[in-house]
Design a protein around this motif. Sequence first.
Motif, short mmCIF file in Angstrom:
data_model
loop_
_atom_site.label_atom_id
_atom_site.label_comp_id
_atom_site.label_asym_id
_atom_site.label_seq_id
_atom_site.Cartn_x
_atom_site.Cartn_y
_atom_site.Cartn_z
N ARG A 83 0.82 -1.22 0.00
CA ARG A 83 0.00 0.00 0.00
C ARG A 83 0.85 1.27 0.00
N LYS A 84 2.10 1.16 -0.40
CA LYS A 84 2.97 2.33 -0.54
C LYS A 84 2.93 2.73 -2.02
N ARG A 85 1.99 3.60 -2.38
CA ARG A 85 1.63 3.77 -3.78
C ARG A 85 1.92 5.15 -4.36
N LYS A 86 2.68 5.97 -3.64
CA LYS A 86 3.13 7.23 -4.21
C LYS A 86 4.44 6.94 -4.93
N ARG A 96 9.01 6.61 -22.02
CA ARG A 96 7.83 6.73 -21.14
C ARG A 96 6.76 5.70 -21.47
N LYS A 97 6.45 5.54 -22.76
CA LYS A 97 5.39 4.59 -23.15
C LYS A 97 5.81 3.16 -22.85
N GLN A 98 7.10 2.90 -22.99
CA GLN A 98 7.58 1.55 -22.68
C GLN A 98 7.34 1.21 -21.21
N TRP A 99 7.64 2.14 -20.32
CA TRP A 99 7.36 1.93 -18.90
C TRP A 99 5.86 1.74 -18.67
N ASN A 100 5.08 2.59 -19.28
CA ASN A 100 3.63 2.53 -19.15
C ASN A 100 3.10 1.14 -19.53
N GLN A 101 3.62 0.61 -20.64
CA GLN A 101 3.15 -0.68 -21.14
C GLN A 101 3.68 -1.85 -20.31
N GLU A 102 4.97 -1.78 -19.92
CA GLU A 102 5.57 -2.87 -19.14
C GLU A 102 4.88 -3.01 -17.78
N LEU A 103 4.57 -1.89 -17.14
CA LEU A 103 3.89 -1.95 -15.85
C LEU A 103 2.53 -2.63 -15.98
N GLN A 104 1.82 -2.31 -17.08
CA GLN A 104 0.50 -2.89 -17.31
C GLN A 104 0.61 -4.38 -17.65
N ASP A 105 1.51 -4.70 -18.59
CA ASP A 105 1.58 -6.06 -19.11
C ASP A 105 2.19 -7.04 -18.12
N LYS A 106 3.23 -6.61 -17.40
CA LYS A 106 3.98 -7.55 -16.57
C LYS A 106 3.60 -7.50 -15.10
N PHE A 107 3.09 -6.36 -14.63
CA PHE A 107 2.84 -6.22 -13.19
C PHE A 107 1.40 -5.79 -12.87
N TYR A 108 0.55 -5.68 -13.89
CA TYR A 108 -0.86 -5.31 -13.69
C TYR A 108 -1.00 -3.98 -12.96
N LEU A 109 -0.11 -3.05 -13.24
CA LEU A 109 -0.14 -1.74 -12.57
C LEU A 109 -0.51 -0.65 -13.56
N GLU A 110 -1.46 0.17 -13.18
CA GLU A 110 -1.86 1.29 -14.02
C GLU A 110 -0.89 2.46 -13.82
N SER A 111 -0.62 3.19 -14.90
CA SER A 111 0.24 4.37 -14.78
C SER A 111 -0.28 5.47 -15.68
N ILE A 112 0.16 6.68 -15.41
CA ILE A 112 -0.23 7.83 -16.22
C ILE A 112 1.03 8.56 -16.67
N ASP A 135 -3.72 5.29 -6.87
CA ASP A 135 -3.67 3.99 -7.53
C ASP A 135 -3.19 4.06 -8.98
N GLN A 136 -2.29 5.02 -9.26
CA GLN A 136 -1.61 5.07 -10.55
C GLN A 136 -0.17 5.51 -10.34
N VAL A 137 0.73 4.87 -11.05
CA VAL A 137 2.13 5.29 -11.03
C VAL A 137 2.28 6.49 -11.95
N ALA A 138 3.01 7.51 -11.52
CA ALA A 138 3.26 8.69 -12.35
C ALA A 138 4.54 8.48 -13.15
N VAL A 139 4.47 8.73 -14.46
CA VAL A 139 5.63 8.58 -15.34
C VAL A 139 5.86 9.90 -16.07
N CYS A 140 7.10 10.40 -16.06
CA CYS A 140 7.38 11.64 -16.80
C CYS A 140 8.82 11.65 -17.28
#
Length: 957
Positions: A83-86, A96-112, A135-140
């Motif tokens: 529950r440490k989600r910041k 950036r998009k690669q991280w966004n996709q890898e988090l979704q595909d491999k770890f079921y984590l949503e990101s923005i 409940d979203q990882v920030a990517v920049c």
Amino acid sequence: MTLTPYHAKYFAFELTKRVASDSIEKLASALVDAKVDLNPHQVEAALFAFRSPLSKGAILADEVGLGKTIEAGLVLSQKWAERKRKILIIAPANLRKQWNQELQDKFYLESIILETKSFNQQINNGNLNPFDQKDQVAVCSYQFAKTKAPYLRHIKWDLVVIDEAHRLRNVYKNNNVIAKTLKDTLEPFPKILLTATPLQNSLLELYGLVSIIDDHLFGDLKSFKAQYSRADKYVDSGIYEELKERLKPVTKRTLRRQVLEYIQFTSRKAFVFEFFPSDSEHQLYTLVSDYLQRERLYALPASQRQLMTLVLRRLLASSSFAISGTFKRLEEKLLDVLKRHKENPLELEDFLNEDYEDYDELKDEWEDEAEIPAEKWYSEDELLEIKVEADLLGSFAQLAESIQVNSKGEKLIAALETGFEEGTKLGAAKKAIIFTESKRTQAYLAELLSKSGYAGKIVLFNGTNSDKGSRAIYQKWLAQNKDSDKASGSPSADMRAALVENFRNDAEIMIATEAAAEGINLQFCSVVVNYDMPWNPQRIEQRIGRCHRYGQKHDVLVINFLNKRNAADEHVYRLLNEKFNLFSGVFGASDEVLGSLESGVDIERRIAQIYQTCRTTEEITKSFTELRQELEENITQAMDSTKEKLLENFDEEVHEKLRINLAQSREYISKYETYLWKIAKYSLKEKASFDEKNLSFKIRSPIINAPIGNYKLGNKQIPNHYHFRINHPLAQEILNTWSSKTLPVQEVTFDYTNSQTIISALEPLLNKTGWISAYQLEIESFDKEDYWIAVGLTESGEWIDSELVKRFFSLNAQLGSAQELDSENKELIEQKLDEEMDAAKEISLTKNGKFFDQEYDKLEHWADDMKISLERELQDLDGEIKLKKMEARKSTDLKTKVQAQRTVKDLEKLRSEKRKRLFEAQDDIEQKKESLLAAVEKQLEQRHQAKELFTFKWNII
């Protein structure tokens, strides 16, 4: 298996307990949940990142190709489960998009992905700090993080991941604005830095990266230089060993040769196809190049001329179809200026972004280009010049439209045939991905190839995917996967997944813009065609890396095109091939080479400048020779031996550790999957049917957090099944229910006789009876840990230890009648439980004592470093005084002698002041050390709480 509520309660405890940060079990739930192959070096790196609860982070520096993203993802996934989600990820814009996709595909984590557009949209939607996500990882990107530093400071980040972190290695230099801003902004928060090249040209780069993690690992820059700057000249002095020991807690590096028994690497082979543009094509290139080299252009906003000139050159090199529409729009823009007498640069930006999909990304990385106010008013003479320029652009458009056959396009047919023939010899599937930088070129190539025998075998991939064919593929894919985890609910993510699946299963060719170089994996494809060649070597490596990566079973064939009527293009290809080794070998562009660049944009800018300023072949050759020489200085092997001594361990030591990690990881994964399967089967027995062989089940009636459908446990998924995992909402609901359930005291009969497993430790308890009482002990000091405290007692007064109690839950059991623990046995059990809890507290104290020692040693080193820095200043001053005294003695002129002695006196006075400040500074250092020590001591205070799990009377038959 026949279970009881006590089994379920025990399994829930095991699946949700918090464990020590240095235990592989810490990552067990992340390993069970992640959709990745288990590689032991990645587990080791993830554990290393926060092995001590006092750690402020780590530099994960594995060689390229070993999956640093996975390592960071495991840590990130575990933080999420706690529950440490910041969580913030800072990466180059093109990753950036690669991280966004890898988090979704491999770890079921949503990101923005936060960039200007999405950031402003969030603010308009009422989120005044868009980095504050629920409940979203920030990517920049780096640039965006620097620009929005005030927003970053207001979030208490649980974890910050910085990818390609070698960009920050020169943070100690005053002119490195981005690095210094990020370091200062993110100083309080735990960080993971990912880089294959933590050390390239100087030990000071290591100092810089380490200081971003923890400013107290070394003293200041002056003390580091005093101790280590000449280490490479004194190899046998012990300085290396001392520095290596100090780096060990924060830096982890694994080499490719150390993991060859787990990961097999294929090679890449280059094919170059030369083409000669027609006279019309060459004329268009020459005219446009001359135009772009003009001192003043009215069609391009002055503030973005460099960037837009680059884009126009890239479109020109792509195809006549790519550039013709742009010339039309530029002509219309100037005619509009004449009509309305004002500029509208944003409209041009929108048009370029629509066709050249990399535009926004380039703009992000080129954002430090000097801003020159756009002119809003023109004189009569200037308006005449605008009219002439508009007519010229119109003639360019006409010439481009008249060219219907592109020489490079015609050569593509032969290139594909060669690629497929070579691939067939290697046993590879007939698959090729063609990269272009323009959507118009993409459409042209699709038509060209369709007429050349590939009709119905082509799939397009770009940033919008709005063509008719892509939409049809998407709708079919949605229908096929509506009852599985494959359909994420995000239209853009699902569209990408649908197109990739179509390419893998049906199509032979994917024609992609730069969007496909980001975030998708194409290990099933072994032919990569660079139809348009980027000038940024990191972008090329990213393209080839979509196919040439872990999981690729065949050598990858890289096809490039070379314009033989363009001297600059030939020089660019030689530079990328010979200096960056992009197109051949086992690993392509080495981490040494790409890591020598803080950003590939640097090379891109230099090449763009050569195209823009050089007019003759001689000038072009001279400029590229100078660029190659500059790169020679950066791409150096001078620090290789230093890197080996400081960052690499002996192979046998690494191999043994990896073997142990692999065995332990598999054991924990197996155990956790078993527990999850059993508790799910027990909890859902009325609402689902279970397939024991395939570890799958089908929910028959609606359940909260779980749609009706098929579910599959384990990493090997099957079509039309949801992935059932620990952090799945349904699993979390089950675990929360049992964790909070209070169980009555009952009799439980365990069946050992019919058990298929031999548990020799339980055999002496056959046909006996007794009591078991279990507690969850939470200990909080540096971190929170949950201990299993259980006591078993036989009717004859024999004790059963905590670990043996766990084995009871491997057996089938039946519930009996309600029971009540008698006062005599209750008192005995409570005394034993107290002893067990005291032992657990002692174990925790001992372990935390080691963490404390490590932290205190670090503070001691830091204090010593700071004192060395101050003493070095005095030594420098002593040397200067000695020199001035010698000069005074040698002087024969009285006036000069007096002036020299006055200088000496002033220096001696300064030395006295510095000595005084030295003592004061030493007191300050001790005070600083004391305050840091107090902070650690405060964390060290143990807080504990015991919670009863259950008590029951047992029998074993």
